[in-house]
Design an enzyme around this catalytic site. Structure first.
Site, PDB file in Angstrom:
ATOM      1  N   TRP A   1      89.249  -1.061  18.885  1.00  0.00           N
ATOM      2  CA  TRP A   1      88.494  -1.722  17.808  1.00  0.00           C
ATOM      3  C   TRP A   1      87.353  -2.548  18.370  1.00  0.00           C
ATOM      4  CZ3 TRP A   1      89.212   1.011  13.864  1.00  0.00           C
ATOM      5  CH2 TRP A   1      90.464   1.535  13.574  1.00  0.00           C
TER       6      TRP A   1
ATOM      7  N   ASP B   1      87.776 -10.650  14.978  1.00  0.00           N
ATOM      8  CA  ASP B   1      88.430  -9.605  14.184  1.00  0.00           C
ATOM      9  C   ASP B   1      89.925  -9.890  14.235  1.00  0.00           C
ATOM     10  OD1 ASP B   1      89.626  -7.358  13.141  1.00  0.00           O
ATOM     11  OD2 ASP B   1      88.608  -5.920  14.453  1.00  0.00           O
TER      12      ASP B   1
ATOM     13  N   LYS C   1      96.628  -4.446   7.272  1.00  0.00           N
ATOM     14  CA  LYS C   1      97.549  -4.637   8.385  1.00  0.00           C
ATOM     15  C   LYS C   1      98.595  -5.717   8.070  1.00  0.00           C
ATOM     16  CE  LYS C   1      95.360  -1.560  10.847  1.00  0.00           C
ATOM     17  NZ  LYS C   1      94.016  -1.868  11.270  1.00  0.00           N
TER      18      LYS C   1
HETATM   19  C1  LIG Z   1      92.676  -1.253  11.698  1.00  0.00           C
HETATM   20  C2  LIG Z   1      91.749  -2.148  12.402  1.00  0.00           C
HETATM   21  C3  LIG Z   1      90.361  -2.116  12.177  1.00  0.00           C
HETATM   22  C4  LIG Z   1      89.720  -1.119  11.247  1.00  0.00           C
HETATM   23  O1  LIG Z   1      89.932  -1.488   9.948  1.00  0.00           O
HETATM   24  P1  LIG Z   1      89.328  -0.635   8.731  1.00  0.00           P
HETATM   25  O2  LIG Z   1      89.629  -1.528   7.574  1.00  0.00           O
HETATM   26  O3  LIG Z   1      90.054   0.666   8.708  1.00  0.00           O
HETATM   27  O4  LIG Z   1      87.884  -0.451   8.958  1.00  0.00           O
HETATM   28  C5  LIG Z   1      89.578  -3.004  12.862  1.00  0.00           C
HETATM   29  N1  LIG Z   1      90.088  -3.894  13.718  1.00  0.00           N
HETATM   30  C6  LIG Z   1      91.414  -3.976  13.964  1.00  0.00           C
HETATM   31  C7  LIG Z   1      91.939  -4.984  14.922  1.00  0.00           C
HETATM   32  C8  LIG Z   1      92.287  -3.106  13.313  1.00  0.00           C
HETATM   33  O5  LIG Z   1      93.602  -3.168  13.547  1.00  0.00           O
END
Ligand SMILES: *Cc1c(COP(=O)(O)O)cnc(C)c1O
Length: 357
Positions: free
Chosen positions: A101, A170, A194
């Protein structure tokens, strides 16, 4: 019986949330209308949006001067939006690369401006969190990924930045899993699916004063100011994912909030990691000090046991244990809504495998 859902994302949600959400799809607030067929500007939905924002602020103790947004486009759109909104046209941003990511975030940021990757754990297939790095004084912002969903590593201590450098994170896969000091951050984003709700909305917590300083002409939908000024209702918001996120946050609050869930998450992680360390048939993937309390990656020490192990956990009603293709082996995602009883079922299977030899 519901399966023991260790899925990495979209993730397990509390059963009572799913039941309430189903009911709202049929008849919301006794309106004789579905949640997903009423105006997002109706007072019933506005109340949902307000409550979702208030719960985020309450659960994370968000200080004054920050806005809470529910946007679309996933965390992946934030890779680009953060850069467009925060990087000065002649500025520079620093990134820590700790996995898939972060790598994607770096790729998007590079489309916009000057990006410096100040640390990376790519040399060891992202199995650890780099500790030795500094960002130079003239860095506009430092970006990192607090929990690496795929590789199973997590920052247990956050990077420190100088006064003039913004901290951007993030937190898609560990937001609401542990206490954080929001005041240390300038921008936090997280895809809902998540640890907060279903896919379709992305939470952004942003310090208002950092905006409109780049000298860049930002397209309307990609400009945080647009969404702040309209309370996440500039265009039609994703009403269902926001509603379900609100229910999940309410569930979290009713269960002792972040303080309490952090204790439960610690207990779940401890239970599983001790079995991985004790059982000679298993081995952890991530460096011990950097292990994630959300995504536990491990492998079999003897690959010939794979078939029997896979059968055992499938028969026990476990879902979503297969590791990501870039790591292999297994990944147990033990997000907030996964009960410790499910972790115990997995631990029992691991012991059964050992005893059947
Ligand atoms: C799943 C994930 C993403 C991507 O998320 P989307 O909503 O599918 O764009 C980005 N960063 C992390 C840490 C993730 O686990």
């Amino acid at each position: 019986m519901k399966k023991h859902n260790f899925s990495a994302g979209p993730c397990i949600l509390p059963q009572q949330v799913l039941e309430k959400a189903s009911q709202a799809v049929l008849n919301f607030n006794n309106l004789s209308l579905s949640l997903i067929e009423i105006s997002h500007r109706s007072k019933d939905f506005v109340a949902v949006m307000d409550k979702a924002q208030a719960l985020v602020k309450e659960l994370l103790q968000v200080p004054d001067g920050y806005s809470v947004l529910f946007l679309q486009g996933g965390a992946s759109t934030q890779f680009l939006m953060t850069t467009m909104n925060l990087l000065k046209t002649s500025g520079k941003a620093a990134y820590i690369n700790t996995g898939t990511w972060s790598t994607k975030a770096i790729k998007e940021a590079k489309r916009i401006g000057d990006i410096d990757v100040i640390a990376s754990s790519e040399d060891k297939n992202f199995s650890y969190i780099p500790k030795d790095y500094t960002s130079s004084e003239d860095t506009d912002y430092l970006h990192f990924t607090s929990n690496n969903t795929i590789f199973g590593t997590q920052f247990h201590e956050f990077p420190k930045v100088s006064k003039d450098t913004m901290l951007v994170c993030d937190m898609s896969s560990d937001i609401f899993s542990r206490k954080i000091d929001v005041s240390k951050f300038d921008l936090i984003y997280a895809g809902a699916q998540k640890n907060m709700g279903p896919a379709g909305t992305t939470l952004v917590i942003i310090k208002d004063e950092i905006l409109n300083k780049t000298g860049r002409d930002i397209p309307t939908m990609l400009d945080y100011s647009t969404h702040i000024s309209k309370g996440s209702m500039f265009n039609t918001p994703p009403v269902f994912p926001i509603y379900v996120s609100m229910l999940t946050l309410e569930w979290l609050k009713n269960n002792g909030g972040v303080d309490n869930i952090e204790k439960l998450n610690n207990a779940k992680a401890q239970l599983l990691y001790s079995e991985i360390d004790r059982n000679p048939l298993f081995k952890g993937v991530a460096a011990v000090d950097d292990r994630s309390k959300m995504n536990v990656t491990f492998v079999l020490t003897d690959e010939s046991k794979q078939e029997i192990f896979d059968k055992l956990w499938n028969d026990a009603g476990i879902n979503g244990l297969k590791g990501h293709r870039s790591v292999g082996g297994y990944r147990a995602s033990i997000y907030n809504a996964l009960p410790i009883e499910s972790v115990q079922v997995l631990v029992n299977i691991m012991q059964e495998l050992e005893n059947t030899l």
